[in-house]
Design an enzyme around this catalytic site. Structure first.
Site, PDB file in Angstrom:
ATOM      1  N   ASN A   9       0.918  -1.173  -0.130  1.00 26.45           N
ATOM      2  CA  ASN A   9       0.072   0.008  -0.016  1.00 26.45           C
ATOM      3  C   ASN A   9       0.874   1.193   0.074  1.00 26.45           C
ATOM      4  OD1 ASN A   9      -1.831   2.075   0.606  1.00 26.45           O
ATOM      5  ND2 ASN A   9      -2.308   1.397   2.783  1.00 26.45           N
ATOM      6  N   HIS A  95      -9.623   1.111   4.623  1.00 24.85           N
ATOM      7  CA  HIS A  95      -8.259   1.317   5.389  1.00 24.85           C
ATOM      8  C   HIS A  95      -8.616   2.147   6.514  1.00 24.85           C
ATOM      9  CE1 HIS A  95      -4.331   2.425   6.305  1.00 24.85           C
ATOM     10  NE2 HIS A  95      -3.877   1.233   5.698  1.00 24.85           N
ATOM     11  N   GLY A 173       2.290   2.285  10.690  1.00 26.04           N
ATOM     12  CA  GLY A 173       3.307   3.426  10.741  1.00 26.04           C
ATOM     13  C   GLY A 173       3.862   3.676  12.091  1.00 26.04           C
ATOM     14  N   SER A 213       3.248  -1.975  10.176  1.00 28.17           N
ATOM     15  CA  SER A 213       4.572  -2.105  10.514  1.00 28.17           C
ATOM     16  C   SER A 213       5.191  -3.515  10.319  1.00 28.17           C
ATOM     17  CB  SER A 213       5.090  -1.845  11.989  1.00 28.17           C
ATOM     18  OG  SER A 213       4.571  -0.399  12.209  1.00 28.17           O
TER      19      SER A 213
END
Ligand code: PGA
Length: 251
Positions: A9, A95, A173, A213
């Site tokens: 993504n 998302h 993230g 992550s």
């Protein structure tokens, strides 16, 4: 046998030239990889540039979002059929960033999934709890609501075109991955929801990806869990070598 999916993504990164360069660097690194479905999701404006580089390769094209109408007076939106026309086989829907920043709800996610399936796209359907929800011990409730709402009215026959992506919001993230056991626990629960809503056969067949992550050094552990069938990768998908290392987790 569930064929693993590794999807990148790219979020709001990479204009056409950079997107084309990234995928051109990726293609040779994964060309011999078999038994993994490889997907990249650039921004809308880079779809054509990426498509050009992946024709005839084992890399598939996804969009990051779509609207639920096929046409009409809906300024600024993009229809699922238009994504298929642009060469997409997949689309990411729901998302957490769309839910968080763009007001998407289980109801709009459901409309989008329905429309995307009608256009023949494979849906990467994202769900996941926030940190506050996890700490309040509400993870399973949240997942139940999201899965039930997102799949409302979706017939069993369409389930083969759905891939669920479990992405705990607190792991996206942040560099904080769910532990293998935490991820496995959530995935097993999601699979049990599919049994409840559909049947054992569809639950055994549906792919459930982990996202949050995922990096080359933690992918192996995650992929060794019984109910983890792939990964939705953000940051580490923006470089060809790290994404290829994740795609090639089994090597
Ligand atoms: P991350 O993003 O890998 O950068 O955590 C995952 C995602 O949001 O799909």
């Amino acid at each position: 046998m569930r064929i693993p999916v590794i999807a990148g993504n790219w979020k709001l990164f990479k204009k056409q030239a950079d997107a084309a360069a990234l995928v051109a660097a990726l293609v040779p690194l994964v060309k011999d990889t078999v038994g993994v479905e490889i997907v990249v999701a650039p921004v809308f404006t880079s779809l054509a540039a990426v498509r050009e580089k992946i024709v005839g390769t084992n890399v598939k094209l996804s969009a990051q979002n779509c609207y639920w109408e096929e046409e009409g007076a809906f300024t600024g939106e993009i229809a699922p059929g238009m994504l298929a026309d642009a060469g997409c086989s997949h689309v990411i829907i729901g998302h957490s960033e769309r839910r968080q920043f763009f007001g998407e709800s289980d109801a709009t996610v459901n409309k989008k999934i329905t429309a995307a399936l009608s256009a023949g796209l494979v849906v990467l359907f994202c769900i996941g709890e926030t940190l506050a929800e996890r700490e309040a011990d509400r993870t399973f409730d949240v997942l139940r609501t999201q899965v039930t709402g997102g799949l409302s009215g979706i017939p069993l026959s369409a389930l083969a075109s759905i891939v669920i992506a479990y992405e705990p919001v607190w792991a996206i993230g942040t560099g904080k991955t769910a532990s293998d056991a935490q991820a496995q626990e959530a995935h097993a629960f999601i699979r049990s929801l599919v049994v409840e809503l559909y049947d054992q056969h569809s639950a055994d067949a549906i792919r459930i990806l982990y996202g949050g992550s995922v990096k080359p050094d933690n992918v192996k552990g995650l992929m060794s869990q019984t109910d983890i069938d792939g990964a939705l990768v953000g940051g580490a998908s923006l470089k060809a070598d790290s994404f290829a290392a994740i795609v090639n987790f089994a090597k």
